[in-house]
Enzyme design. Structure first.
Site, PDB file in Angstrom:
ATOM      1  N   GLY A  29      20.533  14.542 -23.291  1.00 49.88           N
ATOM      2  CA  GLY A  29      21.077  13.823 -24.431  1.00 49.88           C
ATOM      3  C   GLY A  29      20.025  13.195 -25.323  1.00 49.88           C
ATOM      4  N   CYS A 237      49.120  30.811 -30.284  1.00 51.89           N
ATOM      5  CA  CYS A 237      48.445  31.756 -31.178  1.00 51.89           C
ATOM      6  C   CYS A 237      49.445  32.810 -31.636  1.00 51.89           C
ATOM      7  CB  CYS A 237      47.274  32.406 -30.453  1.00 51.89           C
ATOM      8  SG  CYS A 237      46.539  33.766 -31.372  1.00 51.89           S
ATOM      9  N   CYS A 240      48.046  36.449 -30.059  1.00 53.63           N
ATOM     10  CA  CYS A 240      48.001  36.722 -28.622  1.00 53.63           C
ATOM     11  C   CYS A 240      48.894  35.786 -27.820  1.00 53.63           C
ATOM     12  CB  CYS A 240      46.568  36.664 -28.104  1.00 53.63           C
ATOM     13  SG  CYS A 240      45.925  34.990 -27.935  1.00 53.63           S
ATOM     14  N   CYS A 262      43.973  32.122 -32.729  1.00 58.02           N
ATOM     15  CA  CYS A 262      42.816  31.633 -31.964  1.00 58.02           C
ATOM     16  C   CYS A 262      41.577  31.638 -32.848  1.00 58.02           C
ATOM     17  CB  CYS A 262      42.527  32.561 -30.785  1.00 58.02           C
ATOM     18  SG  CYS A 262      43.779  32.544 -29.526  1.00 58.02           S
ATOM     19  N   CYS A 268      40.787  36.038 -28.172  1.00 62.87           N
ATOM     20  CA  CYS A 268      42.048  36.547 -28.683  1.00 62.87           C
ATOM     21  C   CYS A 268      42.127  38.067 -28.488  1.00 62.87           C
ATOM     22  CB  CYS A 268      42.172  36.201 -30.166  1.00 62.87           C
ATOM     23  SG  CYS A 268      43.841  36.298 -30.815  1.00 62.87           S
TER      24      CYS A 268
END
Lengths: 286, 256
Positions: A29, A237, A240, A262, A268
């Site tokens: 970080g 979606c 899909c 998606c 997808c």
């Protein structure tokens, strides 16, 4: 074979970047300064990510680039071509086949593995930047773990919008120490920051590299009475039928029709190949 | 009773010039100390050295901490000093723009210190912010307005609320009424005096306005060219000044 050195950058530059990466991995970080090079693309197009990818690539790697989850957008296509040409590495659009994935603003839906590296393109690495303009002061705040100001931003969100309205670049605390900007990924992706893969973040213009090593604890900041909520559009979606993926809203005509699909194109496409069909999936060719 | 703050031989030089030299005093709990002097006399330098904004060249600043008793603030590590700066200490700037975050709502400004010391409950923070806005006479419905929409007097009151919300024991004030018109000044002084008395705060008030110290301060320190030239009870110093410069200062005030 091309006339470029492998992966465009010279070996000394790659060593310098690798040193910054190692330091970043050692201090999760923490933003490590590095001597960012001019790349043959404008700032904001992923110069930081490209340099980190160049330093990580080996001839045996398989490379994938996504931009907002998609493999076929300008940014993704041009960076993929860039490394095809300068490094001669294999490229793919399949998440599971790639060993290095460079990404802009998304984490792939499929869980990553220990054998993969995810490289993020970061526009502004400093999570405190819009609260405290002075770099001297923000560095001091990181050094002293003085992060009250980050919660002031979340407080302002709630007081103005009734909820934490920050929807992307949602600040996280890494390994209980550094507050980090996860680059502008949607907050839906924040839980995926705790991953088996090594995650590297490169900011070219700002000259910073930082890292989240595998299995590092990453906590999204919140309030006790307003807990973190990785929200998404409440739809499946349209192509899909996936209920659990991050969706793009696509306007389909000028009469207000829209569909949600998606944002991860590979996710997808592989679901459709496996026979999943959404409400509009039959009309649109795969 | 041990002093809350004990200062010995505090010296700050700017190269060859003197900022303040060999300043020492004790401040007891609940006491308000006024520091007066003309521009350039070193009073702001002294205040900034005491509050840890400037590093003095010599001297000790011993503060009676809650947890560990008397400790030299100048020997503390930076994180410890910062922690002190947002819990037991408060600093009220002359210009509210220096002490406030102008792009953040009034509530966020008051809540910042709470969040900096670990408050993570939005409802509680909001409630405390409202309580404190009330105490400094800012209406509840202004809580989500930015300080830039406030008048000068309101900004200064907001700065005071933001500083006192964590219940400090020592407040540094640098010209708290500077730049305000007289009627607003009077109300602000009244407010500060009430808060200081009710909360039992100790305060160090730097000002060039003798009326301010007359109203607020128990004791007075007069500075000139970086040196303390006279100390004593406020009324004693103002009514019977001994040093020549203090006599000049007192007689320079216009009587209306």
């Amino acid at each position: 074979m091309s006339d470029y050195n492998f992966a465009y950058l010279d070996e000394q530059t790659k060593r310098m970047i690798r040193r910054a990466i190692l330091k970043g991995v050692a201090v999760p970080g923490y933003q490590v300064p590095f001597a960012s090079r001019e790349m043959p693309m404008p700032y904001g197009w992923g110069t930081g990510g490209v340099q980190v990818s160049a330093a990580c690539l080996t001839p045996d790697d398989t490379f994938k680039v996504i931009d907002q989850g998609a493999d076929d957008t300008t940014n993704a296509v041009s960076i993929r071509k860039f490394f095809e040409k300068t490094a001669g590495v294999a490229v793919t659009e399949r998440t599971c086949e790639a060993t290095i994935i460079q990404t802009r603003h998304r984490i792939p839906e499929d869980p990553l593995t220990e054998d993969q590296i995810l490289v993020y393109q970061v526009p502004i690495p400093e999570p405190l930047r819009f609260l405290e303009p002075s770099e001297v002061e923000t560095r001091r705040m990181h050094a002293l773990e003085d992060y009250g100001l980050m919660h002031v931003k979340l407080y302002e969100d709630i007081s103005r919008h009734g909820e934490i309205a920050t929807a992307y670049a949602y600040p996280v605390k890494v390994e209980g120490r550094y507050v980090m900007d996860p680059s502008p990924i949607p907050k839906f992706d924040n839980p995926k920051l705790e991953s088996a893969a090594l995650q590297l973040f490169g900011a070219g213009r700002e000259q910073r590299i930082y890292a989240v090593p595998p299995y590092t604890k990453v906590v999204s900041l919140d309030f006790e009475d307003y807990p973190f909520d990785p929200s998404k559009a409440p739809h499946p979606c349209a192509l899909c039928g996936a209920e659990d993926s991050y969706l793009d809203e696509v306007i389909t005509d000028d009469k207000g029709s829209r569909m949600f699909v998606c944002s991860d194109t590979d996710f997808c496409a592989s679901r459709r190949a496996a026979g999943h069909v959404g409400v509009a999936g039959a009309e649109v060719p795969a | 009773m041990p002093p809350l703050l004990s200062v010995h031989g505090l010296t700050k030089r700017y190269g060859a010039r003197i900022g303040c030299a060999d300043v020492g005093f004790d401040l007891y709990p609940g006491e308000v100390l006024g520091i007066v002097g003309e521009s350039g006399s070193g009073k702001s330098t002294l205040l900034n050295c005491l509050a840890g904004h400037l590093a003095p060249d010599e001297g000790q600043v011993i503060f009676d901490t809650r947890a560990e008793g008397p400790r030299d603030v100048l020997q503390m590590s930076e994180p410890e000093r910062r922690m002190l700066g947002r819990t037991d200490w408060a600093f009220v700037h002359q210009n509210p723009r220096d002490g406030l975050r102008m792009r953040i709502s009034a509530g966020g400004n008051v809540g910042e210190r709470l969040m900096a010391v670990g408050a993570r409950h939005y409802g509680d923070i909001r409630e405390q912010a409202l309580d404190w806005l009330g105490r400094v006479e800012i209406a509840d419905e202004r809580i989500d307005d930015r300080p830039s929409a406030f008048s000068g007097g309101m900004q200064q009151r907001l700065q005071i609320a933001r500083n006192l919300v964590t219940g400090p024991r020592l407040v540094f004030m640098d010209e708290p009424t500077g730049g305000l018109d007289v009627s607003v000044q009077a109300r602000l002084l009244d407010l500060i005096r009430g808060l200081v008395r009710r909360m039992g705060l100790s305060a160090i008030v730097v000002t060039h306005d003798l009326a301010v110290v007359r109203l607020l301060a128990d004791r007075l320190m007069v500075m000139k060219d970086g040196h303390v030239i006279e100390t004593g009870l406020t009324d004693q110093v103002l009514d019977d000044p001994q040093a020549a410069y203090t006599q000049l200062l007192v007689s320079s005030v216009l009587q209306v």
